[in-house]
Motif scaffolding. Structure first.
Motif, short mmCIF file in Angstrom:
data_model
loop_
_atom_site.label_atom_id
_atom_site.label_comp_id
_atom_site.label_asym_id
_atom_site.label_seq_id
_atom_site.Cartn_x
_atom_site.Cartn_y
_atom_site.Cartn_z
N ILE A 11 -28.17 -8.67 102.06
CA ILE A 11 -28.94 -9.74 101.43
C ILE A 11 -29.44 -9.29 100.05
CG2 ILE A 11 -31.04 -11.14 101.60
CD1 ILE A 11 -30.69 -11.06 104.64
N GLN A 12 -29.88 -8.04 99.95
CA GLN A 12 -30.44 -7.53 98.70
C GLN A 12 -29.38 -7.36 97.61
OE1 GLN A 12 -33.26 -4.18 98.99
NE2 GLN A 12 -33.31 -4.54 101.19
N PHE A 13 -28.15 -7.07 98.02
CA PHE A 13 -27.11 -6.72 97.05
C PHE A 13 -26.88 -7.81 96.00
CE2 PHE A 13 -22.58 -6.01 95.87
CZ PHE A 13 -22.77 -4.79 95.23
N PRO A 14 -26.64 -9.09 96.39
CA PRO A 14 -26.45 -10.13 95.36
C PRO A 14 -27.70 -10.35 94.51
CG PRO A 14 -26.58 -11.12 97.55
CD PRO A 14 -26.47 -9.65 97.75
N VAL A 15 -28.89 -10.14 95.09
CA VAL A 15 -30.13 -10.29 94.32
C VAL A 15 -30.19 -9.25 93.21
CG1 VAL A 15 -32.65 -10.22 94.41
CG2 VAL A 15 -31.37 -11.29 96.28
N LEU A 16 -29.83 -8.01 93.54
CA LEU A 16 -29.85 -6.94 92.55
C LEU A 16 -28.80 -7.16 91.47
CD1 LEU A 16 -30.37 -3.84 94.89
CD2 LEU A 16 -32.06 -4.94 93.42
N LEU A 17 -27.63 -7.67 91.86
CA LEU A 17 -26.59 -7.97 90.87
C LEU A 17 -27.04 -9.10 89.93
CD1 LEU A 17 -23.27 -7.81 92.94
CD2 LEU A 17 -24.15 -6.13 91.31
N ALA A 18 -27.73 -10.10 90.51
CA ALA A 18 -28.24 -11.19 89.70
C ALA A 18 -29.33 -10.69 88.74
CB ALA A 18 -28.80 -12.29 90.60
N LEU A 19 -30.17 -9.80 89.24
CA LEU A 19 -31.21 -9.20 88.42
C LEU A 19 -30.59 -8.47 87.23
CD1 LEU A 19 -34.24 -8.33 88.11
CD2 LEU A 19 -33.70 -6.39 89.56
N TYR A 20 -29.52 -7.76 87.49
CA TYR A 20 -28.79 -7.04 86.44
C TYR A 20 -28.27 -8.00 85.38
CZ TYR A 20 -24.84 -4.43 84.42
OH TYR A 20 -23.94 -3.85 83.56
N GLN A 21 -27.74 -9.15 85.81
CA GLN A 21 -27.20 -10.15 84.87
C GLN A 21 -28.29 -10.69 83.96
OE1 GLN A 21 -24.05 -11.24 84.32
NE2 GLN A 21 -23.30 -9.70 85.74
N VAL A 22 -29.45 -10.96 84.53
CA VAL A 22 -30.55 -11.53 83.73
C VAL A 22 -31.01 -10.53 82.67
CG1 VAL A 22 -32.93 -12.35 83.81
CG2 VAL A 22 -31.33 -13.05 85.58
N ILE A 23 -31.17 -9.28 83.07
CA ILE A 23 -31.66 -8.26 82.13
C ILE A 23 -30.62 -7.96 81.05
CG2 ILE A 23 -32.36 -5.83 81.96
CD1 ILE A 23 -33.63 -6.16 84.72
N ARG A 24 -29.35 -7.99 81.42
CA ARG A 24 -28.28 -7.69 80.45
C ARG A 24 -28.10 -8.81 79.44
NH1 ARG A 24 -22.58 -7.71 79.84
NH2 ARG A 24 -22.17 -8.98 81.67
N LYS A 25 -28.46 -10.04 79.81
CA LYS A 25 -28.25 -11.20 78.94
C LYS A 25 -29.55 -11.95 78.71
CE LYS A 25 -23.57 -11.72 80.84
NZ LYS A 25 -22.65 -12.62 81.57
N ILE A 26 -30.52 -11.26 78.16
CA ILE A 26 -31.85 -11.82 77.94
C ILE A 26 -31.83 -13.16 77.19
CG2 ILE A 26 -34.05 -11.47 76.72
CD1 ILE A 26 -33.97 -9.98 79.31
N PRO A 27 -31.11 -13.29 76.07
CA PRO A 27 -31.13 -14.57 75.32
C PRO A 27 -30.64 -15.76 76.14
CG PRO A 27 -30.18 -12.82 73.98
CD PRO A 27 -30.28 -12.28 75.37
N ALA A 28 -29.78 -15.50 77.13
CA ALA A 28 -29.24 -16.60 77.94
C ALA A 28 -30.28 -17.17 78.89
CB ALA A 28 -28.03 -16.12 78.73
N TYR A 29 -31.30 -16.38 79.22
CA TYR A 29 -32.27 -16.80 80.21
C TYR A 29 -33.68 -17.02 79.65
CZ TYR A 29 -28.58 -15.57 83.50
OH TYR A 29 -27.38 -15.53 84.17
#
Length: 419
Positions: free
Chosen positions: A116-134
């Motif tokens: 359950i945690q794995f996709p959450v952590l991957l999503a967290l990574y995406q948000v931090i890597r693409k700050i302007p998008a979010y």
């Protein structure tokens, strides 16, 4: 949806939700005069980790109970170590299932929370890597520069040429028809030097680019002059603080994590020891090659995990194990009453069905073989009778010789002797 946002199913959906949280944190800080992406990342990471705390606690609870169960399970496995037949495997699964039922847990109890945690952590990574998008406010700042340079001839080629020196795997070459969002993807990793180069390449809008550069630098500056968009790299600088702290906290977290000790299982002990040192080394490596913003997330996450682990260990060491087991057993009984079956129960039933199917197949095969043998004997018997009544006068020379040879062999075999 912005092109820079993740569109991967599940991960992208979670990233969108987390993006709203990131935007909210930035807005709140901005309202008090703080525009700092690094601080946003720290607060955001702590929030998500707190959100996953219940799952982490359940995982650690399973680990604690697993320490008690493992000697019993190891004893059963040793009992059936040299028995590889299907019946023995079914019996072994049944006995192991009984142990899990005794403690009220499931074989997947420690894995489910990780899944359950794995996709959450991957999503967290995406948000931090693409700050302007979010964070729309940050994107708006970049859009000011994009709007200004988009009127310049060959601006895409200029950006591609300047970005070649960034040495980042996150920066890809822009297509001729790249959208503004895709251009922002590249500009997001620009350092002060590359912004200066862009201003020099577009002199007619250099003042706009410089203003945006100062604003972006202010937003991305964290502490000690660390810019969240810049990659530490393998050279002596203040940026090395991030990978060193990430490795240190990851090591402390691994050392504080209680691992089940299994008597005589040297392979398990060796693997746990290897992971204790491998994970910090991986943290060190990734924080060197990734932008500092992701490194800040990694450091915050590892530190939080370390503190969290100490707190959970303290609680578990003073927890009443019998009450914990009784509570788990009561939950398992409720699930069982509703007709829900555990993984081990389904595995045992599947093995039993496979064994029954195998026996049925062998029985049918033997029956068919016997029937075929009986029919073959009848056919051969009839053939021999017909062959004995052959009129040799109707046969040709070759046929007569073949008939005489067959009769000789038959007579020879019947008498059981040789000439």
């Amino acid at each position: 949806m912005l092109l820079t946002q993740s569109t991967t199913p599940i991960i992208g959906w979670i990233a969108t939700l987390l993006g709203y949280v990131m935007e909210l944190i930035y807005t709140v800080l901005d309202s008090v005069g703080i525009q700092n992406v690094g601080l946003c990342i720290i607060i955001f990471t702590i929030f998500v980790r707190l959100l996953m705390l219940p799952m982490t606690f359940k995982q650690q609870q399973f680990t604690k109970i697993n320490q008690i169960m493992q000697p019993e399970i190891a004893k059963i496995q040793k009992k059936y170590r040299n028995k590889k037949d299907q019946a023995s495997m079914v019996k072994q699964n049944e006995e192991i299932q009984a142990v899990y039922e005794k403690y009220g847990v499931s074989p997947t109890g420690g894995c489910l929370q990780l899944i359950i945690q794995f996709p959450v952590l991957l999503a967290l990574y995406q948000v931090i890597r693409k700050i302007p998008a979010y964070i729309p406010q940050v994107k708006a700042t970049y859009m000011t520069a994009v709007t200004a340079i988009s009127g310049q001839a060959g601006y895409i080629d200029k950006i591609n040429k300047i970005s070649e020196g960034l040495k980042s795997s996150y920066v890809t070459e822009l297509a001729k028809d790249a959208s503004p969002d895709q251009v922002i993807d590249v500009l997001n990793y620009f350092t002060a030097d590359t912004w200066d180069k862009l201003a020099a390449a577009c002199p007619s809008v250099s003042s706009v680019i410089e203003n945006v550069s100062h604003e972006i630098t202010s937003i991305n500056d964290f502490v000690f002059g660390i810019n969240v968009a810049q990659t530490p790299g393998l050279h002596i600088s203040v940026y090395l603080i991030i990978p060193i702290l990430a490795a240190l906290f990851q090591f402390l977290s691994a050392k504080t994590m209680q691992q089940p000790q299994i008597d005589g299982n040297d392979q398990m002990a060796s693997m746990n020891k290897s992971m204790t040192y491998m994970m910090p080394l991986m943290s060190l490596y990734f924080c060197i090659i990734m932008p500092a913003g992701l490194g800040i997330y990694w450091v915050t996450s590892a530190l939080f995990q370390c503190i969290q682990q100490v707190a959970i260990n303290t609680y578990m060491n003073h927890a009443d194990l019998e009450k914990m087991v009784a509570k788990n057993r009561a939950k398992a009984e409720k699930k069982k009453a509703k007709g829900k079956k555990s993984i081990m129960e389904r595995l045992t039933q599947t093995s039993a069905k496979a064994e029954a199917a195998k026996e049925e197949y062998e029985h049918r095969s033997n029956t068919m073989r016997e029937i075929s043998t009986m029919n073959l004997k009848k056919i051969n018997s009839k053939a021999e009778d017909q062959y004995e009544n052959i009129d040799t006068s109707t046969l040709g020379e070759i046929g007569k010789k073949a008939y005489l040879v067959s009769q000789y062999e038959k007579e020879h075999n019947t008498r059981g002797g040789k000439k």
